[in-house]
Scaffold this motif. Structure first.
Motif, PDB file in Angstrom:
ATOM      1  N   LEU A  62       0.819  -1.205   0.000  1.00 11.18           N
ATOM      2  CA  LEU A  62       0.000   0.000   0.000  1.00 11.18           C
ATOM      3  C   LEU A  62       0.856   1.259   0.000  1.00 11.18           C
ATOM      4  O   LEU A  62       0.643   2.174  -0.805  1.00 11.18           O
ATOM      5  CB  LEU A  62      -0.935  -0.011   1.222  1.00 11.18           C
ATOM      6  N   TYR A  63       1.840   1.311   0.890  1.00  9.63           N
ATOM      7  CA  TYR A  63       2.680   2.513   0.974  1.00  9.63           C
ATOM      8  C   TYR A  63       3.503   2.705  -0.302  1.00  9.63           C
ATOM      9  O   TYR A  63       3.769   3.835  -0.722  1.00  9.63           O
ATOM     10  CB  TYR A  63       3.584   2.447   2.207  1.00  9.63           C
ATOM     11  N   SER A  64       3.879   1.595  -0.914  1.00  7.58           N
ATOM     12  CA  SER A  64       4.618   1.674  -2.178  1.00  7.58           C
ATOM     13  C   SER A  64       3.749   2.311  -3.268  1.00  7.58           C
ATOM     14  O   SER A  64       4.210   3.159  -4.037  1.00  7.58           O
ATOM     15  CB  SER A  64       5.063   0.272  -2.605  1.00  7.58           C
ATOM     16  N   LEU A  65       2.471   1.906  -3.299  1.00  9.74           N
ATOM     17  CA  LEU A  65       1.532   2.476  -4.276  1.00  9.74           C
ATOM     18  C   LEU A  65       1.275   3.950  -3.994  1.00  9.74           C
ATOM     19  O   LEU A  65       1.294   4.784  -4.909  1.00  9.74           O
ATOM     20  CB  LEU A  65       0.199   1.724  -4.242  1.00  9.74           C
ATOM     21  N   LEU A  66       1.013   4.268  -2.731  1.00 10.44           N
ATOM     22  CA  LEU A  66       0.661   5.645  -2.371  1.00 10.44           C
ATOM     23  C   LEU A  66       1.799   6.610  -2.666  1.00 10.44           C
ATOM     24  O   LEU A  66       1.569   7.782  -2.986  1.00 10.44           O
ATOM     25  CB  LEU A  66       0.249   5.724  -0.900  1.00 10.44           C
TER      26      LEU A  66
END
Length: 601
Positions: A425-429
């Motif tokens: 998730l943090y990679s996408l955001l």
């Protein structure tokens, strides 16, 4: 039929007579209602029995290829005839119409069969030898530019359009020159386009040409203008241009093509037939309605466009009509998922699959969109693992930046709901950070990225941070009338205030969210809002209002549950497992729902 005609023709001395007779029969059968294509083909094939001269042979191959291409699914036979027409016509001097029409149709057919590497050299050769034929030279340049555009090679496309614009200037065709100049706008970044659009608009309005050409040029320019605004997610800003476009298409539909014929051969070039323009205007209207959240209006214009497309496809199998149909279905599918009609959406996804099965080129251009739609459907029926697989497949297949950002935003929402995918998730955001270096120019997608940040902060209990992101979403969505984002942001803010115990402020958010969601109508936001209103009114001591909200919540729950069961029971539901290769042709029926509605209720 061929034998009978052959016997009749053998008694006629002049070869022109039997040829004209066969052509007359063929045209009669082609234009019958309904068309009798098999008999038309038989008549044209009979021409070869008389060993006709080269000119007649080439023209007949072209006519057969055209009829087979436009009215049948026998693309291999159509291709064979068109290839013969192109080969023979090159050996005949001053036979431009047959030569270049064969090249144009054959390259179109190659593209439909995904043989782009065969289409390009063919078009290049035709362009090279057509310089003394202004109409065909312009049309073939435009066709090759369009092919490069589909491959996302905008540099090559714009080089060709520049050549076309200069050629049109040399031969004195301002109309065709402006067509090419308008398309050059595609190469520009969105921020650079607006002043150029204003300049082009002034040029088009001041141009003095015949009425058909002027209105055609205005439609062309306005379609470019509207789609640029929609790509930028500027739904409110586009309204004046869209209104002009709708008025313009009404004007052009009342004009007759044969009222005034241009004297310059290069001016005979038309970027799109009038009937196709009408469908295109419906299409951009649907795109606008969907982005703005006017989903009933989107449904109305989709129905009109699809009805017109069906009529056109009875007489014309031009690939652009199938492309229009697929894009219309892609948009209305998203509308159905919002309005709580998942079963219908799934059947329409299957319809898009069938259209793509008929055309390798169509599938290549829309495979990523198909997997994206399936991902959205999976979210709506709470199949999160399948949603992730579909979005991952879509990301693998797309190079389009706006679509990529849309997919990543929705994939992030899947990870948020799963609750245990923090690293992914943090990679996408980080890749769709709306505060800095957002990857695309779309106002709408940037506003959605702020909403996703707010949703994550809400789930993590960081309410002040969530409010900041959601207020930014509201500011952006209100600025451009992005009604669905506004409704989602309001109800989530309402939920935050409810959790914080600020019931009055929560009510001030949830009531307008419900009103807006009802107007769209957005079933999931109505379900969410009614649940909050029930709890809010109970907390505020409004017993009657609480009972009314509870009844609404029950009604929405039942509608969603019934639709959920209907969708998951369809054989097409198995499409959620398809993530690679061409879409499956057959589906096995489901025994019952394979996913839970609990999280939605």
């Amino acid at each position: 039929m061929v034998v009978v005609i052959g016997k009749m023709a053998s008694n006629v001395e002049a070869p022109e007579s039997w040829y004209l007779a066969l052509l007359g029969f063929a045209e009669h059968f082609r234009t019958s209602s309904p068309p009798k294509i098999r008999l038309c083909v038989h008549c044209l094939q009979a021409v070869f029995q008389f060993k006709p001269p080269q000119r007649v042979e080439a023209r007949t191959h072209l006519q057969l290829g055209s009829v087979l291409y436009h009215h049948t699914k026998n693309s291999e036979l159509a291709r064979s005839h068109l290839e013969k027409a192109w080969f023979i016509s090159q050996q005949i001097p001053q036979f431009e119409d047959v030569k270049f029409e064969a090249a144009s149709l054959l390259s179109e057919l190659y593209c439909q069969q995904n043989l782009v590497d065969s289409a390009k050299p063919l078009l290049r050769k035709a362009i090279q030898i057509s310089q003394q034929t202004p109409y065909w030279h312009c049309r073939l340049l435009f066709q090759l530019a369009q092919l490069h555009t589909l491959e996302k090679d905008l540099v090559s496309a714009c080089d060709l359009l520049g050549v076309g614009a200069e050629y049109a200037r040399v031969v004195g065709s301002e109309y065709t020159r402006y067509c090419n100049l308008d398309l050059l706008l595609m190469e520009r970044k969105l921020g650079e386009v607006h002043p150029l659009l204003t300049l082009c608009g002034t040029i088009v309005e001041n141009w003095q040409g015949n009425p058909i050409q002027k209105e055609s040029l205005r439609v062309f320019f306005l379609v470019l203008q509207v789609t640029h605004y929609l790509d930028a997610g500027q739904v409110k800003s586009v309204k004046p241009c869209l209104k002009q476009l709708q008025q313009c298409i009404q004007t052009i539909s009342t004009l007759h093509d044969d009222e005034i014929l241009p004297s310059n051969p290069a001016d005979l070039f038309h970027w799109l037939p009038k009937e196709h323009m009408c469908v295109l205007v419906y299409l951009v209207t649907v795109m606008h309605s969907m982005q703005a959240g006017y989903l009933e209006k989107a449904q109305k214009y989709t129905d009109k466009a699809l009805m017109q497309l069906e009529k056109l496809k009875m007489l014309d199998s031009s690939p652009i009509l199938s492309t229009f149909q697929v894009i219309l279905l892609e948009h209305i599918i998203m509308c159905r998922l919002v309005t709580g009609h998942k079963a219908t959406a799934l059947q329409e996804i299957s319809q898009v699959c069938q259209l793509c099965q008929q055309s390798p080129r169509l599938f290549t251009n829309h495979a990523a969109q198909l997997h994206t739609l399936l991902g959205l459907y999976c979210i709506s029926v709470n199949c999160m693992d399948n949603a992730e697989a579909q979005f991952t497949a879509a990301l693998r297949l797309t190079t389009h930046q706006e679509l990529w950002a849309f997919i990543v935003t929705n994939l992030a929402s899947v990870y948020i709901r799963e609750g245990n995918r923090h690293q992914e998730l943090y990679s996408l955001l980080e890749r769709i950070n709306p505060d800095h270096n957002f990857p695309v120019s779309s106002h709408c997608l940037r506003a959605a990225a702020f909403y996703i940040r707010g949703l994550l902060s809400f789930f993590q209990g960081r309410y002040n941070e969530a409010k900041r992101f959601l207020r930014e979403t509201l500011k952006m969505s209100n600025a451009e009338d992005l009604n669905r984002l506004t409704a989602c942001s309001l109800v989530l803010l309402g939920h935050i205030f409810y959790v914080l115990g600020n019931h009055r402020e929560s009510n001030n958010m949830v009531v307008p969210a419900m009103q807006l969601a009802s107007k769209i109508p957005d079933m999931s936001v109505q379900l969410w809002s009614s649940a909050l209103l029930k709890d809010l009114n109970k907390a505020l001591g409004n017993t009657i209002d609480a009972h009314e909200a509870a009844q609404m919540h029950q009604n929405f729950s039942q509608q969603l549950l019934q639709d959920h069961i209907a969708a998951c029971s369809l054989p097409e539901h198995n499409l959620i497992s398809w993530t690679d290769g061409p879409p499956p042709g057959q589906f096995q029926a489901q025994n019952g729902p394979t996913s839970s509605l609990a999280s939605l209720l």
